[in-house]
Structure formats: structure tokens, C-alpha cells
Design a protein around this motif. Sequence first.
Motif, mmCIF file in Angstrom:
data_model
loop_
_atom_site.group_PDB
_atom_site.id
_atom_site.type_symbol
_atom_site.label_atom_id
_atom_site.label_comp_id
_atom_site.label_asym_id
_atom_site.label_seq_id
_atom_site.Cartn_x
_atom_site.Cartn_y
_atom_site.Cartn_z
ATOM 1 N N LEU A 254 -2.282 -8.294 -7.993
ATOM 2 C CA LEU A 254 -1.191 -7.581 -7.338
ATOM 3 C C LEU A 254 -0.197 -8.600 -6.801
ATOM 4 C CD1 LEU A 254 0.201 -5.128 -6.025
ATOM 5 C CD2 LEU A 254 -1.432 -5.321 -4.155
ATOM 6 N N ARG A 255 1.078 -8.441 -7.209
ATOM 7 C CA ARG A 255 2.117 -9.363 -6.753
ATOM 8 C C ARG A 255 3.370 -8.582 -6.420
ATOM 9 N NH1 ARG A 255 6.106 -11.585 -9.638
ATOM 10 N NH2 ARG A 255 5.076 -11.090 -11.600
ATOM 11 N N THR A 256 3.944 -8.870 -5.246
ATOM 12 C CA THR A 256 5.233 -8.319 -4.869
ATOM 13 C C THR A 256 6.034 -9.388 -4.149
ATOM 14 O OG1 THR A 256 6.453 -6.567 -3.732
ATOM 15 C CG2 THR A 256 4.393 -7.286 -2.714
ATOM 16 N N GLU A 257 7.330 -9.371 -4.361
ATOM 17 C CA GLU A 257 8.213 -10.341 -3.718
ATOM 18 C C GLU A 257 8.420 -9.993 -2.242
ATOM 19 O OE1 GLU A 257 9.492 -13.020 -5.371
ATOM 20 O OE2 GLU A 257 8.275 -12.343 -7.063
ATOM 21 N N ARG A 258 8.276 -8.720 -1.895
ATOM 22 C CA ARG A 258 8.566 -8.282 -0.533
ATOM 23 C C ARG A 258 7.283 -7.965 0.225
ATOM 24 N NH1 ARG A 258 13.528 -4.442 -0.343
ATOM 25 N NH2 ARG A 258 13.106 -4.791 1.846
ATOM 26 N N SER A 259 7.224 -6.844 0.895
ATOM 27 C CA SER A 259 6.084 -6.554 1.759
ATOM 28 C C SER A 259 5.023 -5.706 1.067
ATOM 29 C CB SER A 259 6.542 -5.871 3.049
ATOM 30 O OG SER A 259 6.952 -4.557 2.791
ATOM 31 N N LEU A 260 3.803 -5.906 1.503
ATOM 32 C CA LEU A 260 2.658 -5.148 1.019
ATOM 33 C C LEU A 260 1.965 -4.534 2.213
ATOM 34 C CD1 LEU A 260 0.469 -4.370 -1.116
ATOM 35 C CD2 LEU A 260 -0.612 -6.564 -0.589
ATOM 36 N N ARG A 261 1.648 -3.251 2.099
ATOM 37 C CA ARG A 261 0.880 -2.571 3.132
ATOM 38 C C ARG A 261 -0.357 -1.986 2.470
ATOM 39 N NH1 ARG A 261 4.065 1.759 6.283
ATOM 40 N NH2 ARG A 261 5.653 0.563 5.250
ATOM 41 N N VAL A 262 -1.539 -2.389 2.960
ATOM 42 C CA VAL A 262 -2.810 -1.914 2.409
ATOM 43 C C VAL A 262 -3.402 -0.939 3.417
ATOM 44 C CG1 VAL A 262 -5.099 -2.585 1.589
ATOM 45 C CG2 VAL A 262 -3.147 -4.113 1.207
ATOM 46 N N GLY A 263 -3.471 0.326 3.034
ATOM 47 C CA GLY A 263 -3.959 1.375 3.926
ATOM 48 C C GLY A 263 -5.435 1.247 4.233
ATOM 49 N N GLN A 264 -5.865 1.938 5.266
ATOM 50 C CA GLN A 264 -7.239 1.862 5.752
ATOM 51 C C GLN A 264 -8.269 2.260 4.708
ATOM 52 O OE1 GLN A 264 -7.680 3.659 9.580
ATOM 53 N NE2 GLN A 264 -9.881 3.385 9.626
ATOM 54 N N SER A 265 -7.952 3.201 3.842
ATOM 55 C CA SER A 265 -8.916 3.652 2.833
ATOM 56 C C SER A 265 -8.756 2.915 1.496
ATOM 57 C CB SER A 265 -8.769 5.152 2.607
ATOM 58 O OG SER A 265 -7.470 5.447 2.133
ATOM 59 N N ALA A 266 -7.797 1.998 1.418
ATOM 60 C CA ALA A 266 -7.520 1.283 0.170
ATOM 61 C C ALA A 266 -8.588 0.232 -0.128
ATOM 62 C CB ALA A 266 -6.160 0.613 0.244
ATOM 63 N N LYS A 267 -8.827 0.031 -1.436
ATOM 64 C CA LYS A 267 -9.735 -1.012 -1.906
ATOM 65 C C LYS A 267 -9.021 -1.763 -3.021
ATOM 66 C CE LYS A 267 -14.107 1.162 -0.717
ATOM 67 N NZ LYS A 267 -14.363 0.394 0.446
ATOM 68 N N ILE A 268 -8.852 -3.064 -2.813
ATOM 69 C CA ILE A 268 -8.189 -3.907 -3.800
ATOM 70 C C ILE A 268 -9.173 -4.963 -4.273
ATOM 71 C CG2 ILE A 268 -6.323 -5.561 -4.198
ATOM 72 C CD1 ILE A 268 -4.672 -4.024 -2.133
ATOM 73 N N PHE A 269 -9.424 -4.977 -5.578
ATOM 74 C CA PHE A 269 -10.291 -5.970 -6.205
ATOM 75 C C PHE A 269 -9.380 -6.842 -7.054
ATOM 76 C CE2 PHE A 269 -12.646 -2.018 -5.592
ATOM 77 C CZ PHE A 269 -13.682 -2.460 -4.794
ATOM 78 N N ALA A 270 -8.653 -7.737 -6.399
ATOM 79 C CA ALA A 270 -7.604 -8.488 -7.089
ATOM 80 C C ALA A 270 -7.148 -9.663 -6.249
ATOM 81 C CB ALA A 270 -6.406 -7.569 -7.345
#
Length: 136
Positions: free
Chosen positions: A48-64
Motif C-alpha cells: 500500500l502506497r500513497t503520497e498523502r495521508s493514510l487512515r487505518v480504521g480500528q477494524s482494518a487489517k493490512i498485510f502489506a
Amino acid sequence: MFKREEIEINKEGRIDEVETIIGPSVKVDGDFAAAGDVIVEGTLTGNLRTERSLRVGQSAKIFANVSAGTALVAGEVQGNVKIKDSLELTETSKIFGDVKAKTLSMKAGAILVGKTTIGEDHRSKKEEIKKEEKVV
């Protein structure tokens, strides 16, 4: 799902600042790249790549592996995290991987398992001396 003050809605009823929202029921497999702000509430596997802001919610799961300008993490990230500016971890956040950011703020209860590098990207004097010794 979102508080009104978190997202700016313009006169036409559209979201101004957030370019992409990965909702709670969405599962993304593969690399994901964006130029604008991204909110993740679902599951993402890949990079996952973004030039600006990232918000990861409480229920989110990121395997990256994650790269962003700034980030607010309330959910779980399993992978390395590289943030150009500020990284904020809430009390519900879990990061399992190396973290590199200019600034880091953590609330009590946040979990961070991995190598952490905070601040400007400067070499230590010891590294500079070793580099000079190799040149000579």
C-alpha cells in the motif's frame, strides 16, 4: 462509520479530501497505489502506497508494506511502515514490522513490534567514520 468532522463534504455532497475509501466489507489482494488520501476500514493484502495521508480504521487489517506521507493507525498492520512525516498510533493500533517516520506519537495500549527509526534520515558519526575508513 465516519464522524462528520473527519471528512469534508463539499456543496455537491462529495468528499473533498479523501480520494479512496476501502470499506469494512472490502478485501483487496494486490498492490495498491494512490496519489491522494486513503482510508482503509477493510482488509488489504499486498503493498500500500500513497503520497498523502493514510487512515487505518480500528477494524482494518493490512498485510502489506505501507508507505505514506502521514498516517493514523487504529487497526492492525503486519508489514513494514515507512512514513515521510508523522505517524500516529491510537490505543487500538497493532503494528508488526519495522517502522520509519519523521515523528511518532503513540497512545497507551498501542502495540509496536519491530525496529523503529524516528527522525530525520541522518547517519550516525560511527557510520560516517566507517564509510570514510573504507574510502581511504
